[in-house]
Design a protein around this motif. Structure first.
Motif, PDB file in Angstrom:
ATOM      1  N   ARG A  40       0.836  -1.210   0.000  1.00 39.41           N
ATOM      2  CA  ARG A  40       0.000   0.000   0.000  1.00 39.41           C
ATOM      3  C   ARG A  40       0.869   1.258   0.000  1.00 39.41           C
ATOM      4  NH1 ARG A  40      -5.305   0.257   1.862  1.00 39.41           N
ATOM      5  NH2 ARG A  40      -4.761   2.112   3.090  1.00 39.41           N
ATOM      6  N   ALA A  41       1.954   1.230   0.789  1.00 38.19           N
ATOM      7  CA  ALA A  41       2.872   2.376   0.830  1.00 38.19           C
ATOM      8  C   ALA A  41       3.586   2.547  -0.506  1.00 38.19           C
ATOM      9  CB  ALA A  41       3.880   2.189   1.956  1.00 38.19           C
ATOM     10  N   VAL A  42       4.004   1.432  -1.105  1.00 39.87           N
ATOM     11  CA  VAL A  42       4.668   1.477  -2.411  1.00 39.87           C
ATOM     12  C   VAL A  42       3.741   2.098  -3.453  1.00 39.87           C
ATOM     13  CG1 VAL A  42       5.499   0.041  -4.320  1.00 39.87           C
ATOM     14  CG2 VAL A  42       6.276  -0.417  -1.993  1.00 39.87           C
ATOM     15  N   GLU A  43       2.492   1.664  -3.465  1.00 39.45           N
ATOM     16  CA  GLU A  43       1.541   2.172  -4.452  1.00 39.45           C
ATOM     17  C   GLU A  43       1.289   3.661  -4.247  1.00 39.45           C
ATOM     18  OE1 GLU A  43      -1.067   2.186  -7.695  1.00 39.45           O
ATOM     19  OE2 GLU A  43       0.578   0.885  -7.075  1.00 39.45           O
ATOM     20  N   TRP A  44       1.206   4.106  -2.977  1.00 37.02           N
ATOM     21  CA  TRP A  44       1.004   5.531  -2.720  1.00 37.02           C
ATOM     22  C   TRP A  44       2.176   6.337  -3.259  1.00 37.02           C
ATOM     23  CZ3 TRP A  44       3.106   9.843  -0.688  1.00 37.02           C
ATOM     24  CH2 TRP A  44       2.255  10.931  -0.456  1.00 37.02           C
ATOM     25  N   LEU A  45       3.393   5.868  -3.008  1.00 38.44           N
ATOM     26  CA  LEU A  45       4.577   6.577  -3.491  1.00 38.44           C
ATOM     27  C   LEU A  45       4.628   6.592  -5.013  1.00 38.44           C
ATOM     28  CD1 LEU A  45       7.261   5.287  -0.968  1.00 38.44           C
ATOM     29  CD2 LEU A  45       6.425   7.641  -1.169  1.00 38.44           C
ATOM     30  N   ARG A  46       4.239   5.501  -5.644  1.00 42.69           N
ATOM     31  CA  ARG A  46       4.257   5.442  -7.105  1.00 42.69           C
ATOM     32  C   ARG A  46       3.316   6.485  -7.707  1.00 42.69           C
ATOM     33  NH1 ARG A  46       1.591   3.496 -11.456  1.00 42.69           N
ATOM     34  NH2 ARG A  46      -0.189   2.844 -10.204  1.00 42.69           N
ATOM     35  N   VAL A  47       2.156   6.641  -7.108  1.00 39.71           N
ATOM     36  CA  VAL A  47       1.172   7.588  -7.640  1.00 39.71           C
ATOM     37  C   VAL A  47       1.524   9.027  -7.280  1.00 39.71           C
ATOM     38  CG1 VAL A  47      -1.259   8.302  -7.532  1.00 39.71           C
ATOM     39  CG2 VAL A  47      -0.664   5.862  -7.604  1.00 39.71           C
ATOM     40  N   HIS A  48       2.079   9.238  -6.072  1.00 36.26           N
ATOM     41  CA  HIS A  48       2.313  10.596  -5.571  1.00 36.26           C
ATOM     42  C   HIS A  48       3.808  10.929  -5.477  1.00 36.26           C
ATOM     43  CE1 HIS A  48      -1.954  10.843  -4.412  1.00 36.26           C
ATOM     44  NE2 HIS A  48      -1.832   9.613  -3.962  1.00 36.26           N
ATOM     45  N   TYR A  49       4.623  10.339  -6.352  1.00 35.10           N
ATOM     46  CA  TYR A  49       6.076  10.496  -6.208  1.00 35.10           C
ATOM     47  C   TYR A  49       6.542  11.941  -6.345  1.00 35.10           C
ATOM     48  CZ  TYR A  49       6.438  10.821 -11.316  1.00 35.10           C
ATOM     49  OH  TYR A  49       6.314  11.215 -12.623  1.00 35.10           O
ATOM     50  N   ARG A  50       5.742  12.797  -7.000  1.00 34.58           N
ATOM     51  CA  ARG A  50       6.136  14.205  -7.155  1.00 34.58           C
ATOM     52  C   ARG A  50       5.927  15.003  -5.877  1.00 34.58           C
ATOM     53  NH1 ARG A  50       3.456  12.813 -11.873  1.00 34.58           N
ATOM     54  NH2 ARG A  50       4.592  13.164 -13.835  1.00 34.58           N
ATOM     55  N   GLU A  51       5.133  14.467  -4.957  1.00 33.44           N
ATOM     56  CA  GLU A  51       4.728  15.228  -3.781  1.00 33.44           C
ATOM     57  C   GLU A  51       5.650  14.957  -2.588  1.00 33.44           C
ATOM     58  OE1 GLU A  51       0.687  14.188  -2.936  1.00 33.44           O
ATOM     59  OE2 GLU A  51       0.131  14.202  -5.072  1.00 33.44           O
ATOM     60  N   PRO A  52       5.942  15.969  -1.796  1.00 33.89           N
ATOM     61  CA  PRO A  52       6.667  15.712  -0.539  1.00 33.89           C
ATOM     62  C   PRO A  52       5.773  14.923   0.398  1.00 33.89           C
ATOM     63  CG  PRO A  52       5.903  17.985  -0.631  1.00 33.89           C
ATOM     64  CD  PRO A  52       5.622  17.397  -1.980  1.00 33.89           C
ATOM     65  N   ARG A  61       5.491  12.995   4.563  1.00 31.13           N
ATOM     66  CA  ARG A  61       6.018  12.736   5.897  1.00 31.13           C
ATOM     67  C   ARG A  61       5.894  11.246   6.173  1.00 31.13           C
ATOM     68  NH1 ARG A  61       2.652  16.629   9.650  1.00 31.13           N
ATOM     69  NH2 ARG A  61       3.171  14.916  11.057  1.00 31.13           N
ATOM     70  N   THR A  62       6.951  10.694   6.757  1.00 32.00           N
ATOM     71  CA  THR A  62       6.977   9.256   6.979  1.00 32.00           C
ATOM     72  C   THR A  62       5.837   8.798   7.880  1.00 32.00           C
ATOM     73  OG1 THR A  62       9.387   9.297   6.752  1.00 32.00           O
ATOM     74  CG2 THR A  62       8.422   7.318   7.696  1.00 32.00           C
ATOM     75  N   ASP A  63       5.479   9.616   8.865  1.00 27.75           N
ATOM     76  CA  ASP A  63       4.398   9.194   9.751  1.00 27.75           C
ATOM     77  C   ASP A  63       3.064   9.140   9.014  1.00 27.75           C
ATOM     78  OD1 ASP A  63       4.372  11.947   9.450  1.00 27.75           O
ATOM     79  OD2 ASP A  63       3.651  12.349  11.477  1.00 27.75           O
ATOM     80  N   GLU A  64       2.867  10.024   8.033  1.00 27.23           N
ATOM     81  CA  GLU A  64       1.644   9.985   7.247  1.00 27.23           C
ATOM     82  C   GLU A  64       1.617   8.770   6.327  1.00 27.23           C
ATOM     83  OE1 GLU A  64       1.701  13.738   5.292  1.00 27.23           O
ATOM     84  OE2 GLU A  64       0.782  14.813   6.977  1.00 27.23           O
ATOM     85  N   LEU A  65       2.769   8.443   5.750  1.00 29.77           N
ATOM     86  CA  LEU A  65       2.862   7.250   4.903  1.00 29.77           C
ATOM     87  C   LEU A  65       2.604   5.997   5.737  1.00 29.77           C
ATOM     88  CD1 LEU A  65       3.522   6.158   2.050  1.00 29.77           C
ATOM     89  CD2 LEU A  65       5.908   5.969   2.796  1.00 29.77           C
ATOM     90  N   ALA A  66       3.169   5.963   6.936  1.00 29.00           N
ATOM     91  CA  ALA A  66       2.963   4.818   7.828  1.00 29.00           C
ATOM     92  C   ALA A  66       1.487   4.684   8.204  1.00 29.00           C
ATOM     93  CB  ALA A  66       3.815   4.965   9.085  1.00 29.00           C
TER      94      ALA A  66
END
Length: 299
Positions: free
Chosen positions: A191-203, A205-210
């Motif tokens: 789920r985290a990988v997919e979020w980063l793939r879609v939103h890779y342009r955006e800054p 925070r690790t706690d939000e990703l977690a």
């Protein structure tokens, strides 16, 4: 298996007579042909598995190398940035391969019907293993189907389901089983990988990703690195740099524009991280790649 591999190579050579990556008539099937070694190609691998029918290739993910060759299988059940190089190819004996994109929703539904041991959740997102006769047979039938367009609407999904079944029940299917099992650590990291793939342009925070992955911060870091070979921040940097390289090579963008398009606010930072990733500053790297014709970069 040797006869099956030769048949697969013959089918791919017949269906693809020019160099390149060609989406087949069968949805989710890609065919590849190269007449010479390729170095420095970078791409974001989709959830898929690939088979080399002739030749050899090495894929580098997260600082680890995964060589695979004739009749072996490369399984990537999540999106991962990868550097690849075709190590064995020639005009008389070209590199021939195929890849099948994985329908993870279909795999998730199929998993509920299977009585298989899920095994240890730990492991890398990339797995290389031998092809079983049953899996090779299913792939052969899928590639043959490419020559019968009238049968594709009925048979393609059945064959893709069989391929998923063979993968899920194989010795190399542990990570795939975990990723499609809701609630597992691997599923949450995916789920985290997919979020980063879609939103890779955006800054981010690790706690939000977690929180998005429904994991603690330290747990996410541990399992993310174990699966991908990098931290979430490093993973995002690779996604940005790979896309920037593609934009410069394929769209003719200059470095500053490519940096802006991929989320960088500082051209200096972009150039520094690009050089660290690819070994040369953006402009020189692109010129060298275009000079030698290594435009095997895929998004």
């Amino acid at each position: 298996m040797s006869e099956a591999r030769l048949e697969l190579a013959t089918l791919i050579a017949k269906q693809v007579q020019e160099e390149g990556d060609f989406p087949a008539a069968v949805p989710g099937l890609h065919l590849y042909r190269r007449h010479e070694p390729v170095v420095g190609a970078c791409q974001v691998y989709e959830p898929a598995f690939a088979i080399v029918a002739q030749g050899a290739k090495v894929v580098d993910v997260g600082g680890e190398s995964f060589p695979f060759g004739e009749a072996s299988c490369l399984l990537t059940p999540v999106h991962v940035p990868a550097l690849s190089r075709i190590t064995r190819a020639s005009l008389t004996r070209p590199y021939l391969a195929c890849a099948v994109l994985l329908d993870l929703q279909m795999a998730r539904e199929l998993m509920t019907e299977l009585d298989v041991v899920k095994g240890d959740e730990r492991g890398h997102a990339v797995t290389v293993g031998p092809m079983s006769p049953e899996l090779m047979d299913a792939v052969l039938r899928l590639v043959r189907l490419n020559e019968k367009p009238g049968d594709i609407p009925v048979l393609a999904s059945l064959l893709q389901r069989e391929i998923l079944y063979r993968l899920l029940t194989s010795t190399m299917g542990g990570m795939l089983r975990q990723i499609v099992t809701t609630g597992s650590q691997s599923h949450r990291v995916a789920r985290a990988v997919e979020w980063l793939r879609v939103h890779y342009r955006e800054p981010f925070r690790t706690d939000e990703l977690a929180e998005h992955a429904r994991m603690g911060v330290s747990t996410l870091h541990h399992h993310f690195r174990e699966m991908t070979g990098s931290s979430p921040l490093q993973f995002q940097k690779q996604l940005r740099l790979f896309e920037a390289r593609r934009l410069m090579l394929m769209n003719g963008m200059d470095a500053a524009t490519a940096a802006f398009e991929t989320g960088y606010e500082s051209a200096t930072q972009f150039s520094r991280e690009y050089r660290r990733q690819f070994g040369a500053p953006p402009r020189r790297d692109v010129v060298e790649l275009m000079t030698v014709g290594e435009l095997a970069l895929v998004s």
